[in-house]
Design an enzyme around this catalytic site. Structure first.
Site, PDB file in Angstrom:
ATOM      1  CB  THR A 183      -0.851  -0.002   1.293  1.00 52.42           C
ATOM      2  OG1 THR A 183      -1.779  -1.067   1.199  1.00 52.42           O
ATOM      3  CG2 THR A 183      -1.582   1.308   1.501  1.00 52.42           C
ATOM      4  NE  ARG A 211      -8.718  -7.467   4.036  1.00 56.97           N
ATOM      5  CZ  ARG A 211      -7.657  -6.671   3.949  1.00 56.97           C
ATOM      6  NH1 ARG A 211      -7.526  -5.865   2.927  1.00 56.97           N
ATOM      7  NH2 ARG A 211      -6.737  -6.679   4.882  1.00 56.97           N
ATOM      8  N   GLY A 213      -9.666  -3.560   4.378  1.00 57.65           N
ATOM      9  CA  GLY A 213      -8.572  -3.538   5.352  1.00 57.65           C
ATOM     10  C   GLY A 213      -8.512  -2.216   6.082  1.00 57.65           C
ATOM     11  CG  ASP A 214      -4.622  -0.899   7.111  1.00 53.01           C
ATOM     12  OD1 ASP A 214      -4.697  -1.792   6.244  1.00 53.01           O
ATOM     13  OD2 ASP A 214      -3.635  -0.157   7.235  1.00 53.01           O
ATOM     14  CB  THR A 234       1.913  -0.540   4.480  1.00 49.21           C
ATOM     15  OG1 THR A 234       1.790  -1.512   3.435  1.00 49.21           O
ATOM     16  CG2 THR A 234       3.314  -0.573   5.035  1.00 49.21           C
ATOM     17  N   GLY A 235       0.535  -3.200   5.444  1.00 46.39           N
ATOM     18  CA  GLY A 235       0.621  -4.560   5.969  1.00 46.39           C
ATOM     19  C   GLY A 235      -0.749  -5.137   6.249  1.00 46.39           C
ATOM     20  N   GLY A 237      -4.001  -5.475   7.249  1.00 47.34           N
ATOM     21  CA  GLY A 237      -4.935  -4.446   7.675  1.00 47.34           C
ATOM     22  C   GLY A 237      -5.765  -4.811   8.891  1.00 47.34           C
TER      23      GLY A 237
HETATM   24  N1  ASP Z   1      -2.983  -2.629   4.448  1.00 48.56           N
HETATM   25  C1  ASP Z   1      -3.514  -3.173   3.230  1.00 48.56           C
HETATM   26  C2  ASP Z   1      -4.755  -3.953   3.542  1.00 48.56           C
HETATM   27  O1  ASP Z   1      -4.800  -4.645   4.554  1.00 48.56           O
HETATM   28  C3  ASP Z   1      -2.575  -4.076   2.524  1.00 48.56           C
HETATM   29  C4  ASP Z   1      -1.271  -3.467   2.176  1.00 48.56           C
HETATM   30  O2  ASP Z   1      -0.664  -2.757   2.967  1.00 48.56           O
HETATM   31  O3  ASP Z   1      -0.809  -3.713   1.043  1.00 48.56           O
HETATM   32  O4  ASP Z   1      -5.663  -3.931   2.761  1.00 48.56           O
END
Ligand code: ASP
Length: 320
Positions: A183, A211, A213-214, A234-235, A237
């Site tokens: 992200t 779905r 995420g964050d 990022t990561g 979520g």
């Molecule tokens: N944070 C994002 C999510 O969970 C994923 C990402 O960081 O690539 O949707």
């Protein structure tokens, strides 16, 4: 119109107007703060961050610069986790999430949007042109159509063939791995000393349909308080949402922590709920009002871009 020229025409045509200062109380930066423009973004999005850094140096406001950076990755078909070329959900549809937040505490978000590349700009339009904070799915796409955003498929041939391959091997099991997240989260401080940010993603690869995420959730993927600073995530979520990570970091900075200490504490809040070191990644990036920067991740491999005093560099982040 080509996507890249769409980005440039948006910025040139003044479609990112600055806010009227009459309507809101403007927070004045303290005298001791040197307002050198700063652009930061997650991962090694070199061109995106340089674009934001240069926009700030030319005098663009922090929100506009943040969105310009996001747009570079949204139109980059090589990036499989943001915008055009992003990995689809498990049904083969690419759905995008984004949010923005400005120095006055205004924010906007779009969730699970199909057929629109520039979702960070769309989130700004939700913020500025509707009485709402969030629009999702078809409603967000209809809003984009009304504003004459280009409408186009987001699934590239490469993303489609990767998805088809995944279906054969993964048997629709959820994906939880360490480096499947990219992200773009952007934090900018402009010449006025104001901090704003943007976050844009296609979310977890091969996610369940619907779905979220964050990344489009204000306080999780992004939070700004211009009196204190800002943070992006990022990561994985789900873990960021459970701990309201970006809001937590900004509040910890308000209580006196440095951005580095606050990012570390936010990662600890995730880790303390786990029995062992988890196999998912979460990473945070934070900027305070004085220009101090912090970053922390669960695993090695995360890095961020920093554009400051004309220099654009990638900074690797050690795992906690
Ligand atoms: N944070 C994002 C999510 O969970 C994923 C990402 O960081 O690539 O949707």
């Amino acid at each position: 119109m080509k996507r890249r020229s769409f980005v440039h025409s948006l910025s040139l045509a003044g479609l990112f107007p600055s806010f009227s200062t009459q309507q809101f109380k403007t927070i004045q930066p303290q005298e001791s703060i040197k307002n050198d423009p700063i652009a930061l973004c997650t991962w090694n999005f070199t061109e995106a961050n340089a674009f934001a850094g240069k926009a700030l140096e030319e005098g663009k406001d922090a929100l506009t610069a943040s969105i310009l950076a996001a747009q570079i990755e949204e139109e980059n078909s090589e990036n499989s986790t943001v915008g055009y070329g992003g990995a689809p959900d498990r049904n083969g549809q690419v759905t995008l999430d984004a949010c923005v937040m400005d120095h006055r505490g205004n924010c906007g978000a779009v969730l699970a949007v199909e057929n629109v590349v520039h979702v960070a700009a769309l989130a700004r339009d939700v913020m500025e042109k509707t009485p709402h904070v969030m629009l999702s799915g078809k409603g967000a796409e209809d809003f984009a159509r009304k504003l004459n955003y280009p409408i186009q498929p987001l699934l590239t041939d490469t993303a489609k063939s990767n998805w088809e391959q995944w279906k054969k091997e993964a048997h629709y099991q959820p994906i939880i791995n360490i480096e499947n997240h990219d992200t773009i989260g952007v934090l900018c401080r402009d010449k006025e000393g104001n901090i704003s940010g943007a976050c844009s993603t296609s979310g977890l690869a091969y996610k369940m349909k619907g779905r979220i995420g964050d990344s489009p959730i204000i306080g999780s993927g992004l939070f700004i308080d211009n009196t204190v600073g800002g943070a992006v995530a990022t990561g994985m979520g789900e873990e960021v949402v459970k701990t309201v990570g970006s809001f937590l970091i900004v509040e910890l900075m308000r209580q006196g922590m440095t951005p580095q200490q606050a990012c570390e504490e936010a990662i600890k809040r995730i880790l303390e709920k786990q029995n062992a070191k988890p196999n998912f990644q979460v990473a945070y990036l934070a900027l305070d009002k004085a220009g101090n920067i912090g970053a922390c991740a669960i695993h090695d491999g995360f890095s961020y871009m920093q554009h400051r005093e004309g220099k654009n560099q990638n900074i690797p982040v050690n795992a906690l």
